[in-house]
Design a protein around this motif. Structure first.
Motif, PDB file in Angstrom:
ATOM      1  N   SER A   8       4.333 -59.542 -12.988  1.00 26.20           N
ATOM      2  CA  SER A   8       5.596 -59.958 -12.798  1.00 26.20           C
ATOM      3  C   SER A   8       6.649 -59.267 -11.779  1.00 26.20           C
ATOM      4  CB  SER A   8       6.444 -59.502 -14.208  1.00 26.20           C
ATOM      5  OG  SER A   8       6.089 -58.124 -14.211  1.00 26.20           O
ATOM      6  N   ARG A  17       3.364 -73.038  -7.375  1.00 22.63           N
ATOM      7  CA  ARG A  17       2.936 -73.583  -8.822  1.00 22.63           C
ATOM      8  C   ARG A  17       1.652 -74.186  -8.940  1.00 22.63           C
ATOM      9  NH1 ARG A  17       5.853 -73.628 -13.289  1.00 22.63           N
ATOM     10  NH2 ARG A  17       5.608 -75.215 -14.813  1.00 22.63           N
ATOM     11  N   THR A 185      -3.713 -63.344 -19.824  1.00 18.31           N
ATOM     12  CA  THR A 185      -2.374 -62.489 -19.709  1.00 18.31           C
ATOM     13  C   THR A 185      -2.296 -61.279 -20.483  1.00 18.31           C
ATOM     14  OG1 THR A 185      -1.775 -63.746 -21.935  1.00 18.31           O
ATOM     15  CG2 THR A 185      -0.931 -64.668 -19.765  1.00 18.31           C
ATOM     16  N   ARG A 219      -0.681 -65.134 -13.931  1.00 18.84           N
ATOM     17  CA  ARG A 219       0.278 -66.061 -13.497  1.00 18.84           C
ATOM     18  C   ARG A 219       0.037 -67.496 -13.634  1.00 18.84           C
ATOM     19  NH1 ARG A 219       5.020 -66.052 -10.325  1.00 18.84           N
ATOM     20  NH2 ARG A 219       4.655 -63.540  -9.843  1.00 18.84           N
ATOM     21  N   GLU A 223       1.698 -70.500 -16.037  1.00 19.34           N
ATOM     22  CA  GLU A 223       2.283 -71.584 -15.596  1.00 19.34           C
ATOM     23  C   GLU A 223       1.468 -73.044 -16.172  1.00 19.34           C
ATOM     24  OE1 GLU A 223       1.581 -71.591 -11.568  1.00 19.34           O
ATOM     25  OE2 GLU A 223       3.331 -70.248 -11.019  1.00 19.34           O
ATOM     26  N   HIS A 226       3.035 -73.075 -19.910  1.00 19.26           N
ATOM     27  CA  HIS A 226       4.390 -73.625 -19.907  1.00 19.26           C
ATOM     28  C   HIS A 226       4.446 -75.276 -19.913  1.00 19.26           C
ATOM     29  CE1 HIS A 226       8.725 -73.077 -18.450  1.00 19.26           C
ATOM     30  NE2 HIS A 226       8.588 -73.935 -19.379  1.00 19.26           N
ATOM     31  N   ASP A 299       5.912 -62.703 -22.806  1.00 19.37           N
ATOM     32  CA  ASP A 299       6.777 -63.047 -21.821  1.00 19.37           C
ATOM     33  C   ASP A 299       6.645 -64.491 -21.410  1.00 19.37           C
ATOM     34  OD1 ASP A 299       8.857 -62.413 -19.831  1.00 19.37           O
ATOM     35  OD2 ASP A 299       7.441 -62.770 -18.335  1.00 19.37           O
ATOM     36  N   ALA A 300       5.257 -64.665 -21.015  1.00 22.47           N
ATOM     37  CA  ALA A 300       4.998 -66.284 -20.820  1.00 22.47           C
ATOM     38  C   ALA A 300       5.325 -67.210 -22.084  1.00 22.47           C
ATOM     39  CB  ALA A 300       3.474 -66.203 -20.634  1.00 22.47           C
ATOM     40  N   LYS A 302       7.881 -66.720 -24.020  1.00 29.32           N
ATOM     41  CA  LYS A 302       9.559 -66.596 -23.920  1.00 29.32           C
ATOM     42  C   LYS A 302       9.882 -67.774 -22.859  1.00 29.32           C
ATOM     43  CE  LYS A 302      13.453 -63.828 -23.464  1.00 29.32           C
ATOM     44  NZ  LYS A 302      14.139 -62.531 -23.565  1.00 29.32           N
ATOM     45  N   LYS A 303       9.111 -67.718 -21.661  1.00 25.22           N
ATOM     46  CA  LYS A 303       9.650 -68.286 -20.724  1.00 25.22           C
ATOM     47  C   LYS A 303       9.294 -69.923 -21.036  1.00 25.22           C
ATOM     48  CE  LYS A 303       9.225 -64.902 -16.951  1.00 25.22           C
ATOM     49  NZ  LYS A 303       8.383 -64.353 -15.674  1.00 25.22           N
ATOM     50  N   ALA A 304       8.272 -70.190 -21.717  1.00 22.81           N
ATOM     51  CA  ALA A 304       8.084 -71.471 -21.894  1.00 22.81           C
ATOM     52  C   ALA A 304       8.741 -72.316 -23.079  1.00 22.81           C
ATOM     53  CB  ALA A 304       6.338 -71.692 -22.360  1.00 22.81           C
ATOM     54  N   GLY A 305       9.666 -71.268 -23.563  1.00 24.42           N
ATOM     55  CA  GLY A 305      10.502 -71.809 -24.620  1.00 24.42           C
ATOM     56  C   GLY A 305       9.958 -71.854 -25.961  1.00 24.42           C
TER      57      GLY A 305
END
Length: 324
Positions: A8, A17, A185, A219, A223, A226, A299-300, A302-305
Protein backbone atom coordinates in the motif's frame (compact mmCIF):
# COMPACT_ATOMS: atom_id res chain seq x y z
CA UNK A 1 19.86 -4.36 2.39
CA UNK A 2 16.76 -3.16 0.54
CA UNK A 3 14.05 -1.60 2.66
CA UNK A 4 10.81 -3.53 2.95
CA UNK A 5 7.90 -1.55 1.54
CA UNK A 6 4.33 -2.53 2.16
CA UNK A 7 2.27 -2.89 -1.04
CA UNK A 8 0.00 0.00 0.00
CA UNK A 9 3.00 2.31 0.34
CA UNK A 10 4.19 1.97 -3.23
CA UNK A 11 3.37 4.93 -5.49
CA UNK A 12 0.42 4.39 -7.81
CA UNK A 13 2.58 5.02 -10.89
CA UNK A 14 4.90 2.17 -9.88
CA UNK A 15 2.66 -0.48 -11.49
CA UNK A 16 0.30 0.18 -14.37
CA UNK A 17 -3.19 -1.21 -14.01
CA UNK A 18 -3.42 -4.98 -14.68
CA UNK A 19 0.34 -5.35 -15.15
CA UNK A 20 3.27 -6.40 -12.98
CA UNK A 21 5.21 -3.27 -13.89
CA UNK A 22 8.79 -3.84 -15.00
CA UNK A 23 8.56 -7.54 -14.17
CA UNK A 24 11.56 -8.47 -16.33
CA UNK A 25 13.82 -6.35 -14.14
CA UNK A 26 12.28 -7.11 -10.75
CA UNK A 27 10.89 -10.66 -10.50
CA UNK A 28 13.09 -12.86 -8.34
CA UNK A 29 12.98 -15.66 -10.93
CA UNK A 30 14.62 -13.23 -13.38
CA UNK A 31 17.01 -11.27 -11.15
CA UNK A 32 17.78 -12.93 -7.80
CA UNK A 33 21.41 -13.92 -7.24
CA UNK A 34 20.68 -15.90 -4.06
CA UNK A 35 21.27 -19.66 -4.03
CA UNK A 36 19.26 -20.17 -0.79
CA UNK A 37 21.83 -22.67 0.51
CA UNK A 38 22.22 -23.00 4.26
CA UNK A 39 25.22 -20.95 5.47
CA UNK A 40 28.45 -22.64 6.56
CA UNK A 41 28.30 -20.75 9.88
CA UNK A 42 24.79 -22.01 10.66
CA UNK A 43 25.48 -22.95 14.29
CA UNK A 44 26.99 -19.53 14.96
CA UNK A 45 24.04 -17.78 13.32
CA UNK A 46 21.56 -19.70 15.46
CA UNK A 47 23.08 -18.07 18.55
CA UNK A 48 21.44 -14.77 17.53
CA UNK A 49 19.09 -15.61 14.65
CA UNK A 50 16.00 -17.78 14.28
CA UNK A 51 14.58 -20.33 11.87
CA UNK A 52 11.18 -18.67 12.13
CA UNK A 53 10.10 -15.45 13.92
CA UNK A 54 9.39 -16.06 17.62
CA UNK A 55 6.42 -13.67 17.37
CA UNK A 56 4.69 -16.27 15.18
CA UNK A 57 5.53 -19.08 17.61
CA UNK A 58 4.24 -17.78 20.93
CA UNK A 59 3.82 -21.35 22.14
CA UNK A 60 7.62 -21.62 22.44
CA UNK A 61 7.35 -19.45 25.56
CA UNK A 62 5.31 -22.07 27.35
CA UNK A 63 7.21 -23.04 30.53
CA UNK A 64 7.20 -26.73 29.59
CA UNK A 65 8.97 -25.94 26.31
CA UNK A 66 11.41 -23.44 27.76
CA UNK A 67 12.37 -26.06 30.34
CA UNK A 68 13.45 -28.40 27.53
CA UNK A 69 16.20 -25.99 26.49
CA UNK A 70 17.37 -24.07 23.45
CA UNK A 71 18.15 -27.13 21.34
CA UNK A 72 14.52 -28.26 21.47
CA UNK A 73 13.32 -24.72 20.77
CA UNK A 74 15.52 -24.60 17.65
CA UNK A 75 14.15 -27.95 16.50
CA UNK A 76 10.54 -26.87 17.01
CA UNK A 77 11.25 -23.66 15.09
CA UNK A 78 12.84 -25.68 12.30
CA UNK A 79 9.80 -28.00 12.28
CA UNK A 80 7.57 -24.98 11.84
CA UNK A 81 9.72 -23.55 9.03
CA UNK A 82 9.70 -26.85 7.11
CA UNK A 83 5.93 -27.10 7.56
CA UNK A 84 5.51 -23.50 6.33
CA UNK A 85 7.71 -24.11 3.28
CA UNK A 86 5.98 -27.39 2.39
CA UNK A 87 2.63 -25.63 2.72
CA UNK A 88 3.89 -22.77 0.54
CA UNK A 89 4.98 -25.19 -2.17
CA UNK A 90 1.52 -26.74 -2.30
CA UNK A 91 -0.27 -23.40 -2.03
CA UNK A 92 1.61 -21.93 -4.99
CA UNK A 93 1.08 -24.96 -7.25
CA UNK A 94 -2.32 -26.29 -6.21
CA UNK A 95 -4.17 -23.11 -5.22
CA UNK A 96 -2.64 -19.88 -6.51
CA UNK A 97 -1.58 -21.07 -9.95
CA UNK A 98 -4.92 -22.80 -10.43
CA UNK A 99 -6.53 -19.47 -9.56
CA UNK A 100 -4.32 -17.67 -12.08
CA UNK A 101 -5.33 -20.16 -14.77
CA UNK A 102 -8.90 -18.87 -14.59
CA UNK A 103 -7.57 -15.52 -15.85
CA UNK A 104 -5.12 -16.91 -18.39
CA UNK A 105 -7.56 -19.31 -20.06
CA UNK A 106 -10.69 -17.16 -20.02
CA UNK A 107 -12.60 -19.23 -17.48
CA UNK A 108 -14.04 -16.17 -15.78
CA UNK A 109 -17.19 -14.67 -17.29
CA UNK A 110 -15.53 -11.34 -17.94
CA UNK A 111 -13.35 -9.83 -20.64
CA UNK A 112 -9.63 -10.43 -20.00
CA UNK A 113 -7.39 -7.87 -21.70
CA UNK A 114 -4.03 -8.88 -23.22
CA UNK A 115 -2.23 -6.92 -20.47
CA UNK A 116 -4.17 -8.71 -17.76
CA UNK A 117 -3.41 -12.09 -19.34
CA UNK A 118 0.30 -11.34 -19.79
CA UNK A 119 0.61 -10.29 -16.16
CA UNK A 120 -1.19 -13.48 -15.11
CA UNK A 121 1.34 -15.57 -17.05
CA UNK A 122 4.19 -13.69 -15.39
CA UNK A 123 2.62 -14.24 -11.98
CA UNK A 124 2.21 -17.96 -12.78
CA UNK A 125 5.94 -18.11 -13.52
CA UNK A 126 6.76 -16.40 -10.22
CA UNK A 127 4.68 -18.87 -8.24
CA UNK A 128 6.41 -21.83 -9.84
CA UNK A 129 9.74 -20.38 -8.73
CA UNK A 130 8.43 -19.76 -5.23
CA UNK A 131 7.44 -23.40 -5.02
CA UNK A 132 10.90 -24.41 -6.22
CA UNK A 133 12.91 -22.41 -3.71
CA UNK A 134 10.50 -23.22 -0.86
CA UNK A 135 10.90 -26.94 -1.52
CA UNK A 136 14.66 -26.66 -1.87
CA UNK A 137 15.08 -24.91 1.47
CA UNK A 138 12.62 -27.23 3.20
CA UNK A 139 14.64 -30.25 2.09
CA UNK A 140 17.86 -28.71 3.43
CA UNK A 141 16.43 -27.86 6.86
CA UNK A 142 14.68 -31.22 7.12
CA UNK A 143 18.01 -32.86 6.36
CA UNK A 144 19.80 -30.97 9.15
CA UNK A 145 17.30 -32.10 11.79
CA UNK A 146 16.18 -35.41 10.33
CA UNK A 147 12.59 -34.20 10.03
CA UNK A 148 10.65 -37.03 8.42
CA UNK A 149 7.10 -36.41 9.64
CA UNK A 150 5.92 -33.97 6.97
CA UNK A 151 2.18 -34.02 6.21
CA UNK A 152 1.39 -34.69 2.56
CA UNK A 153 -1.51 -32.26 2.72
CA UNK A 154 -1.50 -29.46 5.35
CA UNK A 155 -4.79 -28.64 7.05
CA UNK A 156 -5.28 -25.34 5.23
CA UNK A 157 -4.90 -26.90 1.77
CA UNK A 158 -7.31 -29.68 2.72
CA UNK A 159 -9.89 -27.16 3.94
CA UNK A 160 -9.56 -24.98 0.84
CA UNK A 161 -9.89 -28.00 -1.44
CA UNK A 162 -13.05 -29.06 0.40
CA UNK A 163 -14.48 -25.56 0.07
CA UNK A 164 -13.81 -25.56 -3.66
CA UNK A 165 -15.01 -29.12 -4.21
CA UNK A 166 -18.39 -28.24 -2.69
CA UNK A 167 -18.82 -25.21 -4.94
CA UNK A 168 -21.42 -25.62 -7.72
CA UNK A 169 -19.82 -26.05 -11.12
CA UNK A 170 -21.33 -22.81 -12.44
CA UNK A 171 -19.40 -20.85 -9.79
CA UNK A 172 -16.25 -23.00 -9.70
CA UNK A 173 -13.97 -20.71 -11.76
CA UNK A 174 -15.08 -17.67 -9.77
CA UNK A 175 -14.43 -19.55 -6.53
CA UNK A 176 -10.90 -20.47 -7.64
CA UNK A 177 -10.15 -16.85 -8.48
CA UNK A 178 -11.54 -15.58 -5.16
CA UNK A 179 -9.46 -18.04 -3.11
CA UNK A 180 -6.36 -16.91 -5.02
CA UNK A 181 -7.27 -13.29 -4.34
CA UNK A 182 -7.58 -13.96 -0.61
CA UNK A 183 -4.33 -15.94 -0.56
CA UNK A 184 -2.27 -13.34 -2.39
CA UNK A 185 -3.55 -10.36 -0.44
CA UNK A 186 -2.92 -12.16 2.85
CA UNK A 187 0.53 -13.60 2.07
CA UNK A 188 2.16 -10.25 1.29
CA UNK A 189 1.34 -8.99 4.81
CA UNK A 190 2.36 -12.33 6.34
CA UNK A 191 5.76 -12.30 4.61
CA UNK A 192 6.30 -8.65 5.52
CA UNK A 193 5.82 -9.47 9.20
CA UNK A 194 8.03 -12.57 9.00
CA UNK A 195 10.85 -10.62 7.34
CA UNK A 196 11.03 -8.07 10.16
CA UNK A 197 12.92 -10.57 12.35
CA UNK A 198 16.56 -11.66 12.13
CA UNK A 199 16.45 -15.09 10.56
CA UNK A 200 19.09 -17.52 9.31
CA UNK A 201 20.62 -15.70 6.32
CA UNK A 202 19.44 -18.05 3.57
CA UNK A 203 15.93 -18.17 5.01
CA UNK A 204 15.86 -14.37 5.20
CA UNK A 205 17.07 -14.00 1.60
CA UNK A 206 14.45 -16.40 0.28
CA UNK A 207 11.59 -14.81 2.19
CA UNK A 208 12.62 -11.31 1.13
CA UNK A 209 12.71 -12.36 -2.52
CA UNK A 210 9.31 -13.95 -2.06
CA UNK A 211 7.95 -10.79 -0.43
CA UNK A 212 9.22 -8.58 -3.24
CA UNK A 213 7.20 -10.62 -5.74
CA UNK A 214 4.12 -10.97 -3.55
CA UNK A 215 3.84 -7.21 -3.04
CA UNK A 216 3.21 -7.02 -6.79
CA UNK A 217 0.90 -10.01 -6.81
CA UNK A 218 -1.23 -8.57 -4.04
CA UNK A 219 -1.76 -5.36 -5.99
CA UNK A 220 -2.52 -7.27 -9.19
CA UNK A 221 -5.12 -9.53 -7.58
CA UNK A 222 -6.72 -6.55 -5.84
CA UNK A 223 -7.05 -4.72 -9.17
CA UNK A 224 -8.45 -7.74 -10.98
CA UNK A 225 -10.92 -8.35 -8.14
CA UNK A 226 -12.13 -4.74 -8.37
CA UNK A 227 -12.60 -5.14 -12.12
CA UNK A 228 -14.35 -8.50 -11.77
CA UNK A 229 -16.62 -7.40 -8.92
CA UNK A 230 -18.17 -4.77 -11.17
CA UNK A 231 -19.14 -7.47 -13.69
CA UNK A 232 -20.92 -9.82 -11.24
CA UNK A 233 -24.68 -10.04 -11.01
CA UNK A 234 -26.52 -10.07 -7.67
CA UNK A 235 -26.52 -13.88 -7.34
CA UNK A 236 -22.80 -14.09 -8.09
CA UNK A 237 -22.09 -11.32 -5.60
CA UNK A 238 -24.01 -13.12 -2.86
CA UNK A 239 -22.07 -16.31 -3.59
CA UNK A 240 -18.76 -14.42 -3.68
CA UNK A 241 -19.42 -12.68 -0.36
CA UNK A 242 -19.96 -15.94 1.50
CA UNK A 243 -17.02 -17.70 -0.15
CA UNK A 244 -14.69 -14.79 0.61
CA UNK A 245 -15.65 -14.92 4.27
CA UNK A 246 -15.27 -18.70 4.49
CA UNK A 247 -11.89 -18.71 2.77
CA UNK A 248 -10.56 -15.85 4.92
CA UNK A 249 -11.43 -17.83 8.04
CA UNK A 250 -9.64 -20.91 6.73
CA UNK A 251 -6.40 -18.98 6.18
CA UNK A 252 -6.13 -18.29 9.91
CA UNK A 253 -6.99 -21.69 11.33
CA UNK A 254 -4.37 -23.70 13.21
CA UNK A 255 -3.27 -27.09 11.91
CA UNK A 256 -4.01 -28.79 15.20
CA UNK A 257 -3.02 -32.31 14.15
CA UNK A 258 0.36 -31.28 12.77
CA UNK A 259 1.23 -29.04 15.73
CA UNK A 260 0.32 -31.75 18.21
CA UNK A 261 2.64 -34.19 16.42
CA UNK A 262 5.44 -31.61 16.24
CA UNK A 263 5.24 -30.91 19.97
CA UNK A 264 5.05 -34.58 20.88
CA UNK A 265 8.06 -35.36 18.68
CA UNK A 266 10.21 -33.15 20.89
CA UNK A 267 8.97 -34.53 24.18
CA UNK A 268 6.50 -31.83 25.18
CA UNK A 269 4.13 -33.31 27.76
CA UNK A 270 0.45 -33.83 26.99
CA UNK A 271 -0.76 -31.29 29.53
CA UNK A 272 1.31 -28.56 27.91
CA UNK A 273 0.24 -29.64 24.42
CA UNK A 274 -3.42 -29.44 25.41
CA UNK A 275 -2.92 -25.97 26.91
CA UNK A 276 -1.08 -24.69 23.81
CA UNK A 277 -3.65 -26.03 21.37
CA UNK A 278 -6.51 -24.75 23.49
CA UNK A 279 -5.14 -21.22 23.28
CA UNK A 280 -4.36 -21.32 19.55
CA UNK A 281 -7.57 -22.97 18.34
CA UNK A 282 -10.07 -20.92 20.32
CA UNK A 283 -12.56 -18.88 18.31
CA UNK A 284 -11.22 -15.66 19.79
CA UNK A 285 -7.58 -16.47 18.93
CA UNK A 286 -8.51 -17.39 15.36
CA UNK A 287 -10.52 -14.18 14.98
CA UNK A 288 -7.66 -12.08 16.35
CA UNK A 289 -5.27 -13.61 13.80
CA UNK A 290 -7.78 -12.99 11.02
CA UNK A 291 -8.29 -9.34 11.96
CA UNK A 292 -4.55 -8.76 12.26
CA UNK A 293 -3.63 -10.53 9.04
CA UNK A 294 -6.40 -9.69 6.58
CA UNK A 295 -6.00 -5.92 6.41
CA UNK A 296 -4.88 -5.88 2.78
CA UNK A 297 -7.77 -8.15 1.76
CA UNK A 298 -10.33 -6.01 3.56
CA UNK A 299 -8.83 -2.85 2.10
CA UNK A 300 -9.09 -4.29 -1.42
CA UNK A 301 -12.74 -5.20 -0.77
CA UNK A 302 -13.47 -1.71 0.48
CA UNK A 303 -11.84 -0.05 -2.54
CA UNK A 304 -13.89 -2.26 -4.86
CA UNK A 305 -17.13 -1.07 -3.26
CA UNK A 306 -17.77 -4.46 -1.66
CA UNK A 307 -18.92 -3.00 1.67
CA UNK A 308 -21.25 -0.52 -0.01
CA UNK A 309 -23.73 -3.41 -0.05
CA UNK A 310 -25.47 -3.64 3.36
CA UNK A 311 -25.54 -7.44 3.20
CA UNK A 312 -21.75 -7.63 2.93
CA UNK A 313 -21.23 -5.07 5.67
CA UNK A 314 -23.51 -6.99 8.04
CA UNK A 315 -21.99 -10.36 7.09
CA UNK A 316 -18.44 -9.29 7.96
CA UNK A 317 -19.51 -7.37 11.08
CA UNK A 318 -21.34 -10.44 12.37
CA UNK A 319 -18.25 -12.55 11.67
CA UNK A 320 -16.17 -10.11 13.71
CA UNK A 321 -13.78 -9.21 10.88
CA UNK A 322 -14.82 -5.55 10.72
CA UNK A 323 -16.47 -3.08 13.09
CA UNK A 324 -19.80 -1.44 12.49
Amino acid sequence: MNAIIEPSERPVSWALRFTLGDWNARASVRTSEHDYLLPPDLEQQLETRHWFPPAFLAYLKHPAIEALGQTVIHRLSANHLVYFLDYTTLLEHRIVNRSVETIIHGELKAYVSPRMKTAALQLYTDEGYHALFSNSLAEQVAGVYGISSRPAMPHRITRLNALLDHTPEKNRALAWFLVGFVSETIIAKELLDICRDELVSSVQAMLRDHLSDEALHSRYFAEVFHYLWLTLNSRQRTFASRLLLDSMRIFFETDERWLRESLHSEGVNETAVTEILGELTSRQATLQRARAGSGATLDALKKAGFFALPYNQQLFVKAGLIDE
